[in-house]
Design an enzyme around this catalytic site. Structure first.
Site, PDB file in Angstrom:
ATOM      1  N   TYR A   1      -2.054  -0.672  10.388  1.00 57.16           N
ATOM      2  CA  TYR A   1      -2.617  -1.284   9.304  1.00 57.16           C
ATOM      3  C   TYR A   1      -0.600  -0.635   8.430  1.00 57.16           C
ATOM      4  CZ  TYR A   1      -3.978  -0.788   4.361  1.00 57.16           C
ATOM      5  OH  TYR A   1      -4.330  -1.635   2.542  1.00 57.16           O
TER       6      TYR A   1
ATOM      7  N   SER B   1       1.155  -0.627  -0.236  1.00 58.82           N
ATOM      8  CA  SER B   1       0.110  -0.187  -0.324  1.00 58.82           C
ATOM      9  C   SER B   1       0.962   1.448  -0.094  1.00 58.82           C
ATOM     10  CB  SER B   1      -0.877   0.564   1.513  1.00 58.82           C
ATOM     11  OG  SER B   1      -1.606   1.156   1.540  1.00 58.82           O
TER      12      SER B   1
HETATM   13  P1  NAD Z   1     -10.867  -6.767  -0.173  1.00 54.58           P
HETATM   14  O1  NAD Z   1     -11.546  -6.780   0.922  1.00 54.58           O
HETATM   15  O2  NAD Z   1     -12.273  -6.625  -1.197  1.00 54.58           O
HETATM   16  O3  NAD Z   1     -10.418  -8.253   0.168  1.00 54.58           O
HETATM   17  C1  NAD Z   1      -9.562  -9.093   0.166  1.00 54.58           C
HETATM   18  C2  NAD Z   1      -9.630 -10.363   0.606  1.00 54.58           C
HETATM   19  O4  NAD Z   1      -8.967 -10.650   1.424  1.00 54.58           O
HETATM   20  C3  NAD Z   1     -10.934 -10.745   0.450  1.00 54.58           C
HETATM   21  O5  NAD Z   1     -10.828 -11.792   0.402  1.00 54.58           O
HETATM   22  C4  NAD Z   1     -11.601 -11.489   1.788  1.00 54.58           C
HETATM   23  O6  NAD Z   1     -12.493 -12.419   2.048  1.00 54.58           O
HETATM   24  C5  NAD Z   1     -10.038 -11.707   2.490  1.00 54.58           C
HETATM   25  N1  NAD Z   1      -9.256 -11.629   3.545  1.00 54.58           N
HETATM   26  C6  NAD Z   1      -8.983 -10.691   4.813  1.00 54.58           C
HETATM   27  N2  NAD Z   1      -9.125 -11.801   5.694  1.00 54.58           N
HETATM   28  C7  NAD Z   1      -8.159 -12.715   5.750  1.00 54.58           C
HETATM   29  C8  NAD Z   1      -7.899 -13.749   6.213  1.00 54.58           C
HETATM   30  N3  NAD Z   1      -8.117 -13.948   7.294  1.00 54.58           N
HETATM   31  N4  NAD Z   1      -8.413 -14.593   5.239  1.00 54.58           N
HETATM   32  C9  NAD Z   1      -8.237 -14.804   4.358  1.00 54.58           C
HETATM   33  N5  NAD Z   1      -8.442 -13.992   3.892  1.00 54.58           N
HETATM   34  C10 NAD Z   1      -9.092 -12.639   4.331  1.00 54.58           C
HETATM   35  O7  NAD Z   1      -9.537  -5.655  -0.363  1.00 54.58           O
HETATM   36  P2  NAD Z   1      -8.400  -5.087  -0.462  1.00 54.58           P
HETATM   37  O8  NAD Z   1      -8.742  -3.745  -1.372  1.00 54.58           O
HETATM   38  O9  NAD Z   1      -8.861  -5.409  -2.590  1.00 54.58           O
HETATM   39  O10 NAD Z   1      -7.518  -5.591  -0.907  1.00 54.58           O
HETATM   40  C11 NAD Z   1      -6.626  -6.010  -0.927  1.00 54.58           C
HETATM   41  C12 NAD Z   1      -5.603  -5.813   0.008  1.00 54.58           C
HETATM   42  O11 NAD Z   1      -5.218  -4.387  -0.927  1.00 54.58           O
HETATM   43  C13 NAD Z   1      -5.176  -6.188   1.356  1.00 54.58           C
HETATM   44  O12 NAD Z   1      -3.463  -6.053   1.566  1.00 54.58           O
HETATM   45  C14 NAD Z   1      -5.006  -4.195   1.078  1.00 54.58           C
HETATM   46  O13 NAD Z   1      -4.139  -3.859   2.643  1.00 54.58           O
HETATM   47  C15 NAD Z   1      -4.239  -3.761   0.013  1.00 54.58           C
HETATM   48  N6  NAD Z   1      -4.780  -2.199  -0.438  1.00 54.58           N
HETATM   49  C16 NAD Z   1      -6.128  -1.949  -0.455  1.00 54.58           C
HETATM   50  C17 NAD Z   1      -5.983  -0.335  -1.708  1.00 54.58           C
HETATM   51  C18 NAD Z   1      -7.229  -0.515  -1.894  1.00 54.58           C
HETATM   52  O14 NAD Z   1      -7.475   0.941  -1.709  1.00 54.58           O
HETATM   53  N7  NAD Z   1      -8.494  -0.865  -2.175  1.00 54.58           N
HETATM   54  C19 NAD Z   1      -4.854   0.127  -1.343  1.00 54.58           C
HETATM   55  C20 NAD Z   1      -3.923  -0.929  -1.192  1.00 54.58           C
HETATM   56  C21 NAD Z   1      -3.013  -1.734  -0.399  1.00 54.58           C
END
Ligand code: NAD
Length: 260
Positions: A155, A142
């Site tokens: 985080y 991130s």
């Molecule tokens: P999301 O909530 O759409 O997806 C998260 C995924 O992780 C889901 O499939 C969820 O079921 C899974 N998950 C959560 N807890 C879990 C556990 N204990 N065991 C197994 N699976 C688990 O979120 P996203 O936005 O797609 O995020 C994905 C990654 O990208 C994360 O690491 C997040 O920090 C990172 N990220 C997201 C953004 C954003 O703006 N969306 C920005 C930077 C980084």
């Protein structure tokens, strides 16, 4: 070049992880999915991946907060595919609170799901990658792995930790044709961010549009969400042959956020 390889994408039942799983499958890569959600929806997602791209797609409900379950998850993928060539550490959650009120359980869950699962999964895949003398580890970190925001101490700590881990492991395996990199997105519109828009709209008593521009995207100079496909395309590039000399990096895809 990736056709016939096999990948684990953690947290791939939604959002960025699912986008990366689809991008890899589109190149002929078998994928192991994980993450939570409605069982019937997950099965639909899994079946669509296999049908749309003619690859093997397997789902395992491993909890990434549990180190032993993460190691078992890797073993299941190795057994199913005969090896894991690509590991995308993507699973993550968010919790927003002042540090003096931060619930211990939420702190631990964030460290376990984001940082510790990255360690456990990487540890488990490396012996196979070394034996085959090829591998790609892509950590979905991130912008918060590079800079901080208030009220996100767990985080931000976990994400900074993932970048340190990325660099350290990249050095260890540099001669094994294994690259280890971090992708650092700004705000991507996924269920994780949708939740934050709702929460902030309530806290600030603002309409959603205003929250998006003035609160969520306050630090993101291009003032638009990054698309899942942009992150997936970068992950795909890092998995390819042309990225074989890119290792130990943290690549921002953040509309200029961390250029400030
Ligand atoms: P999301 O909530 O759409 O997806 C998260 C995924 O992780 C889901 O499939 C969820 O079921 C899974 N998950 C959560 N807890 C879990 C556990 N204990 N065991 C197994 N699976 C688990 O979120 P996203 O936005 O797609 O995020 C994905 C990654 O990208 C994360 O690491 C997040 O920090 C990172 N990220 C997201 C953004 C954003 O703006 N969306 C920005 C930077 C980084």
């Amino acid at each position: 070049m990736l056709k016939g390889k096999s990948a684990i994408v953690t947290g791939s039942t939604s959002g960025i992880g699912l986008g990366i799983a689809r991008a890899l499958a589109g190149q002929g890569v078998n994928v192991m999915l994980s993450g939570f959600g409605d069982a019937a929806e997950i099965e639909k997602t899994r079946a669509a991946l296999a049908a749309d791209f003619g690859v093997r797609a397997v789902y395992d409900n491993a909890d990434m907060a549990d180190g032993a379950a993460v190691a078992a998850h890797v073993k299941k993928a190795e057994d199913a595919f005969g090896g894991v060539d690509i590991l995308v550490n993507n699973a993550g959650i968010q919790f927003v609170s002042a540090v003096d009120e931060f619930p211990e359980a939420k702190w631990s869950a964030i460290q376990n799901i984001i940082l510790n699962s990255t360690f456990h999964a990487t540890k488990a895949v490396l012996p196979g990658m070394k034996a085959r003398n090829w591998g790609r580890v892509v950590n979905i970190v991130s912008a918060h792995g590079l800079v901080a925001s208030p009220f996100k101490s767990a985080y931000v700590s976990a994400k900074h930790g993932q970048i340190g881990f990325t660099k350290s492991v990249a050095l260890e395996v540099a001669e094994n044709n294994i690259t280890v990199n971090a992708i650092c997105p700004g705000y991507v519109r996924t269920p994780l961010v949708e939740g934050q828009i709702e929460d902030q709209a309530k806290v600030h008593n603002m309409p959603r549009d205003k929250v998006i521009r003035e609160v969520i995207l306050a630090a993101q100079p291009n003032k638009r969400f990054i698309e899942i496909e942009e992150v997936a395309a970068l992950a795909l590039y890092l998995c390819g042959d042309m990225a074989k000399s890119i290792t130990g990096t943290a690549i921002a895809i953040d509309g200029g956020w961390t250029a400030r």
